[in-house]
Design a protein around this motif. Sequence first.
Motif, PDB file in Angstrom:
ATOM      1  N   ARG A  27      -4.013  -0.213   7.262  1.00  0.00           N
ATOM      2  CA  ARG A  27      -4.111  -0.375   5.825  1.00  0.00           C
ATOM      3  C   ARG A  27      -4.824   0.805   5.181  1.00  0.00           C
ATOM      4  O   ARG A  27      -4.395   1.337   4.161  1.00  0.00           O
ATOM      5  CB  ARG A  27      -4.906  -1.648   5.559  1.00  0.00           C
ATOM      6  CG  ARG A  27      -4.387  -2.295   4.380  1.00  0.00           C
ATOM      7  CD  ARG A  27      -4.898  -3.615   4.115  1.00  0.00           C
ATOM      8  NE  ARG A  27      -4.585  -3.780   2.704  1.00  0.00           N
ATOM      9  CZ  ARG A  27      -5.132  -4.664   1.949  1.00  0.00           C
ATOM     10  NH1 ARG A  27      -6.020  -5.478   2.439  1.00  0.00           N
ATOM     11  NH2 ARG A  27      -4.800  -4.740   0.692  1.00  0.00           N
ATOM     12  N   LEU A  28      -5.930   1.189   5.791  1.00  0.00           N
ATOM     13  CA  LEU A  28      -6.674   2.323   5.249  1.00  0.00           C
ATOM     14  C   LEU A  28      -5.828   3.590   5.329  1.00  0.00           C
ATOM     15  O   LEU A  28      -5.810   4.400   4.407  1.00  0.00           O
ATOM     16  CB  LEU A  28      -7.980   2.514   6.022  1.00  0.00           C
ATOM     17  CG  LEU A  28      -9.019   1.406   5.863  1.00  0.00           C
ATOM     18  CD1 LEU A  28     -10.164   1.614   6.826  1.00  0.00           C
ATOM     19  CD2 LEU A  28      -9.559   1.381   4.443  1.00  0.00           C
ATOM     20  N   ALA A  48      -7.496  10.659   6.743  1.00  0.00           N
ATOM     21  CA  ALA A  48      -8.743  10.164   6.164  1.00  0.00           C
ATOM     22  C   ALA A  48      -9.430   9.151   7.064  1.00  0.00           C
ATOM     23  O   ALA A  48     -10.565   8.788   6.813  1.00  0.00           O
ATOM     24  CB  ALA A  48      -8.478   9.541   4.797  1.00  0.00           C
ATOM     25  N   VAL A  49      -8.753   8.686   8.089  1.00  0.00           N
ATOM     26  CA  VAL A  49      -9.337   7.661   8.951  1.00  0.00           C
ATOM     27  C   VAL A  49      -9.368   8.205  10.373  1.00  0.00           C
ATOM     28  O   VAL A  49      -8.344   8.653  10.882  1.00  0.00           O
ATOM     29  CB  VAL A  49      -8.509   6.366   8.910  1.00  0.00           C
ATOM     30  CG1 VAL A  49      -9.206   5.270   9.686  1.00  0.00           C
ATOM     31  CG2 VAL A  49      -8.295   5.932   7.476  1.00  0.00           C
ATOM     32  N   ARG A  68      -3.124   3.806   2.588  1.00  0.00           N
ATOM     33  CA  ARG A  68      -3.561   4.130   1.241  1.00  0.00           C
ATOM     34  C   ARG A  68      -4.223   5.498   1.152  1.00  0.00           C
ATOM     35  O   ARG A  68      -4.007   6.242   0.201  1.00  0.00           O
ATOM     36  CB  ARG A  68      -4.531   3.030   0.782  1.00  0.00           C
ATOM     37  CG  ARG A  68      -5.229   3.305  -0.512  1.00  0.00           C
ATOM     38  CD  ARG A  68      -4.412   2.812  -1.696  1.00  0.00           C
ATOM     39  NE  ARG A  68      -5.240   2.746  -2.872  1.00  0.00           N
ATOM     40  CZ  ARG A  68      -5.594   1.637  -3.479  1.00  0.00           C
ATOM     41  NH1 ARG A  68      -5.160   0.482  -3.044  1.00  0.00           N
ATOM     42  NH2 ARG A  68      -6.360   1.656  -4.537  1.00  0.00           N
ATOM     43  N   LEU A  69      -5.049   5.826   2.152  1.00  0.00           N
ATOM     44  CA  LEU A  69      -5.872   7.028   2.041  1.00  0.00           C
ATOM     45  C   LEU A  69      -5.257   8.229   2.748  1.00  0.00           C
ATOM     46  O   LEU A  69      -5.745   9.337   2.597  1.00  0.00           O
ATOM     47  CB  LEU A  69      -7.258   6.767   2.635  1.00  0.00           C
ATOM     48  CG  LEU A  69      -8.006   5.539   2.111  1.00  0.00           C
ATOM     49  CD1 LEU A  69      -9.285   5.348   2.867  1.00  0.00           C
ATOM     50  CD2 LEU A  69      -8.307   5.693   0.634  1.00  0.00           C
ATOM     51  N   GLU A  81       0.831  -1.205   0.000  1.00  0.00           N
ATOM     52  CA  GLU A  81       0.000   0.000   0.000  1.00  0.00           C
ATOM     53  C   GLU A  81       0.864   1.253   0.000  1.00  0.00           C
ATOM     54  O   GLU A  81       0.586   2.211  -0.713  1.00  0.00           O
ATOM     55  CB  GLU A  81      -0.908   0.030   1.235  1.00  0.00           C
ATOM     56  CG  GLU A  81      -1.882  -1.129   1.328  1.00  0.00           C
ATOM     57  CD  GLU A  81      -2.786  -1.243   0.128  1.00  0.00           C
ATOM     58  OE1 GLU A  81      -2.843  -0.292  -0.659  1.00  0.00           O
ATOM     59  OE2 GLU A  81      -3.413  -2.291  -0.054  1.00  0.00           O
ATOM     60  N   LEU A 120      -6.634  -3.295   9.748  1.00  0.00           N
ATOM     61  CA  LEU A 120      -7.547  -2.572   8.858  1.00  0.00           C
ATOM     62  C   LEU A 120      -7.267  -1.073   8.925  1.00  0.00           C
ATOM     63  O   LEU A 120      -7.157  -0.406   7.897  1.00  0.00           O
ATOM     64  CB  LEU A 120      -9.001  -2.865   9.255  1.00  0.00           C
ATOM     65  CG  LEU A 120     -10.041  -2.072   8.477  1.00  0.00           C
ATOM     66  CD1 LEU A 120     -10.047  -2.485   7.021  1.00  0.00           C
ATOM     67  CD2 LEU A 120     -11.414  -2.210   9.067  1.00  0.00           C
ATOM     68  N   VAL A 121      -7.115  -0.563  10.144  1.00  0.00           N
ATOM     69  CA  VAL A 121      -6.878   0.880  10.287  1.00  0.00           C
ATOM     70  C   VAL A 121      -5.563   1.259   9.609  1.00  0.00           C
ATOM     71  O   VAL A 121      -5.503   2.239   8.844  1.00  0.00           O
ATOM     72  CB  VAL A 121      -6.870   1.263  11.783  1.00  0.00           C
ATOM     73  CG1 VAL A 121      -6.422   2.695  11.950  1.00  0.00           C
ATOM     74  CG2 VAL A 121      -8.239   1.069  12.377  1.00  0.00           C
TER      75      VAL A 121
END
Lengths: 512, 249
Positions: free
Chosen positions: A396-397, A405-406, A400-401, A344, A393-394
Motif C-alpha cells: 500500500r505504501l 520510498a519504502v 502511493r509513495l 491507491e 502495508l508495504v
Amino acid sequence: MIWLALHLPNLPLQPCTRAEGSADTPIAVFGTTPSSGHPWRYALPRQTQAGPPSGGRAGGSRLVAANARALAAGIHPGLGLASALALAPDLVARPRDIRGEAALLVELACWAAQFTPQLALDAPDCVLLDVGASLRLFGGIGELMARIAHGGAALGLELSLAAAPTPLAARWLALCGGGRIVERHDDLPARLAALPVGVLESAAGGRDAVRAESIALLEAIGIGTIGQCLHLPRDGLARRDAQAVTRALDRAFGRLPDPRPPFVPPQTFRSRIELALPSANAEQLTFAARRLLAALAGHLAAHQSGIEHYRLQLEHDELPASVLGVHLGVVSRDEARCSLLAREHIAALRLVAPVTAVALEAAQILPLPGESGTLFGAQLGNPREQAEARTLLVERLRARLGNDAVGCIEMHGDHRPERAWQAVVPQDGRVARTGVHHPPPRPVWLLPEPQPLARSDTLQLVAGPERIEAGWWDGFDVARDYHLALGPQRQLLWVFRELRDGESWFVHGVFG
Amino acid sequence: MASLLPFADLPPRTDIWRGDSLAAPALPGIASGFAQLDAQLPGNGWPLGALTEIYAEAEGIGELSLLAPALARLAAQDKWIACIAPPWLPYAPALAALDIDLARLLIVRPQSRAETLWAARQAIASQACSAVLCWLTRADMQSLRRLQLAAEASHTLSVLFRPAHQAQQATPAALKLLLQARLDGLALRILKRRGAAPAAPILLPQLQCTARALPHLAEAMAMAMAMAGHHDLAGAASAKPAAAAMHPC
C-alpha cells in the motif's frame, strides 16, 4: 435437485450502467435486433409495448432498454432515437452491444461458479445453477439467494432470482419477477399456473423452440396463462403443430428430462467495463474497477485459487491505454485487498485523457486452497493473517509513495561507514544478516553525505580517534580519523578528519 | 496534615479516582527500560493505543536511545517497526548494536507532509506494526486528531517526534515529553499525561550523551566536561529554575 436461475432482466442496459454508481443520468440502449423475444416484454407492463412505435424510421434502431431515470422521463422500449431524445434531451444513447452482453453473462457464470460446480448458461440472459449439493454449506436456499443477490449488487448487475426443482421452471419464475422459491415437484403446477404463456418462448432453442405463431395461436384462443395451457388436450396441440408447447411444459414440470450442457469457467480472467460517459474522476474509475474486482474474486473463489498480480487497463479514446500493474505481495483472492490497492494506484496515476473503458486482466492464476474455520471463531494472532497484513502495508505504501520510498536496511560487512549498511527491498520473512559487529560506538543516524565543518564551528572532542582507512581496491578510498564530539546543543556527533589533507573536518553522524 | 492520613490509608478502589494517581489505561504500557520513567507513566510504560509526542530540543540528543529498549522488546513481535520520514539515514550497525532487529525495520520516505501523515495513519491502522515512529516538522490539530483516532483503534506504539518549539501547541496526544540534553544526563519533562498532573522532570543519567556512546568512558568524561563547561551549566540552570531542582530519582 434444486435449480437456481439468475436472470438479468435488463441485460442490454447492463454493460453501460455497471460502472455508474448512481442512476442520475438517463441512459438508453438502441438496437436493430428484433426485441420481440426479449424479456422486457414480461418485465414491463403490457400496454407499453402494445401500441405501434411512435416516431422513428421503420427498420431503424429502436430503444431496447432504458434505466429507471429514462423510463421516468416517459421513454419506453420501441421508441426511435429521435422520439426518445425529444422526450429526454439529456439522454445518453448507446448502441446495443450484443457481444458485451454475452461476455457479461459468461462473467456472471464465472462468478457464480463459487456457489456450485454445476451450472449452465441459458442464453441470452440467464445462468442456471444446480445448487442441490450446496444448500447445507450456504445455510439453505433463502440464505444462498440473499448472498447471491448481495454479490450481484457488488458486480453492478441487476439480478432476478428464482429457485425450482427443474431448470425451466426456475427460469420462468425468474423471468416473471424474482424472489420465488418452489422446493417440491408437487407445488409446481400451482405455482406456475399464473405465469403468462409468453414465457414459453424462452423454453429452448433449435428443434424444441416454441414458435411465435404457436404462442399467438394460444393467445388468440384466449389462453393467457400456463395454467390454462395445461388444460388443453395434448393431441389437439399436436395437430396444430404445437408439440413444442407440450414438450416445454413437460420439461418444466419434470416429466421429460431437461439436460443442460455444463459450463466450465475458463482458466484466465479478463473483463472490461465501458463507462457510459468518458471520465477522469479517480473515484468513478475506482468504482468501475471494484465491479471488475468483485467478479474476479468470485472467479478465483470458484477455482480455489488466487492471484499475485493483476493488470488494470484504462482505455482512452484515441491514445493508447494506460496500464497499471498491481502487485498484491502475496497470493490472495481478497477483494478488499485488491480494490484497496487499485484505489491507491488509480489515485497516484496522472491521466493523459479521460477514460472510456476499464479492463481487468489476471493472467496468472495460482492455486490457493481455502482455509478451515476455527472452532472458536477467528483468532487475532493468526500468523498467516499477520503476514498478509505486513505485506499489504508495504504494498500500500509503495503504491502511493513509489517503490523507492519504502525500504529496509541491512548490515554489510565493510569498515567504511558508507558501505557498512545497504538498502534492501522490504520482504516478509527476511532474517536480518548479522554483519561484522563494530565494537567502537556507531551513531544511530548517518548523514547522507559528510557535512564539512567550518572553521568557526567549535566542537568539543570527547573521544577518539578511530582510524578507518580502507577501500583503495575499489575506487572508494577513505582515510579518516573519527572522533566523538559534543555539538553546540549537547548532541553527540560523529566527526572525522580527512587524513589526506589533514585539515578538513566533517560531521558524519549523530548519536540520536 | 493529620486529617489527610486516613484518606491516604484507604484501600484503593477502582471506582474512585484520586487526583494524585495516574490513569489506568486499558492496555498496559511497554516498559521503557528506565525505571524512573516507567514510574511516572500511566500503565507503567510507553502507552499503547494512544499517541505519544516527543519534543527534542535538538535532533540527536538521545531521543532514539530513549526508545531503544522498548523497540528492542517490540522487535521480538512479528511486526514492522515503521520509521516514517526520519531526519537522516538510520544506521544499521548502530541499530543492530541496540538489539533492534533490522529485518523488522521499515523505513518510509514520503515526499510531502501530507504523505507523511497519510503513511503514519496507514501504518498505525494496519495492525501490522508494533511501533510507528514518525518525524513531523509541522502538524495541524485535525491531522493529529486523525492519528490519535487511528492509534486508539490499534495496539501500536505510536510516537511522533516534533521540534521543541511546538511543544506548547495543543494536541490530542495522550503523552507529551520534552527532552533536554544536560551535562549529567537526559532531562525529561512530562508536559502531558493521563491522570495526575505532571511531576518534576526526570533525569536519566544512562542517556547522558557520552554514556550512550561509551558507557565505560562516561563517568570520566562527565567530570571533565563539568569542569570545562562550568559557566555554561550555570547559565542553563539559571534560565530554567525548575530544572535546577531536579534530582535523579
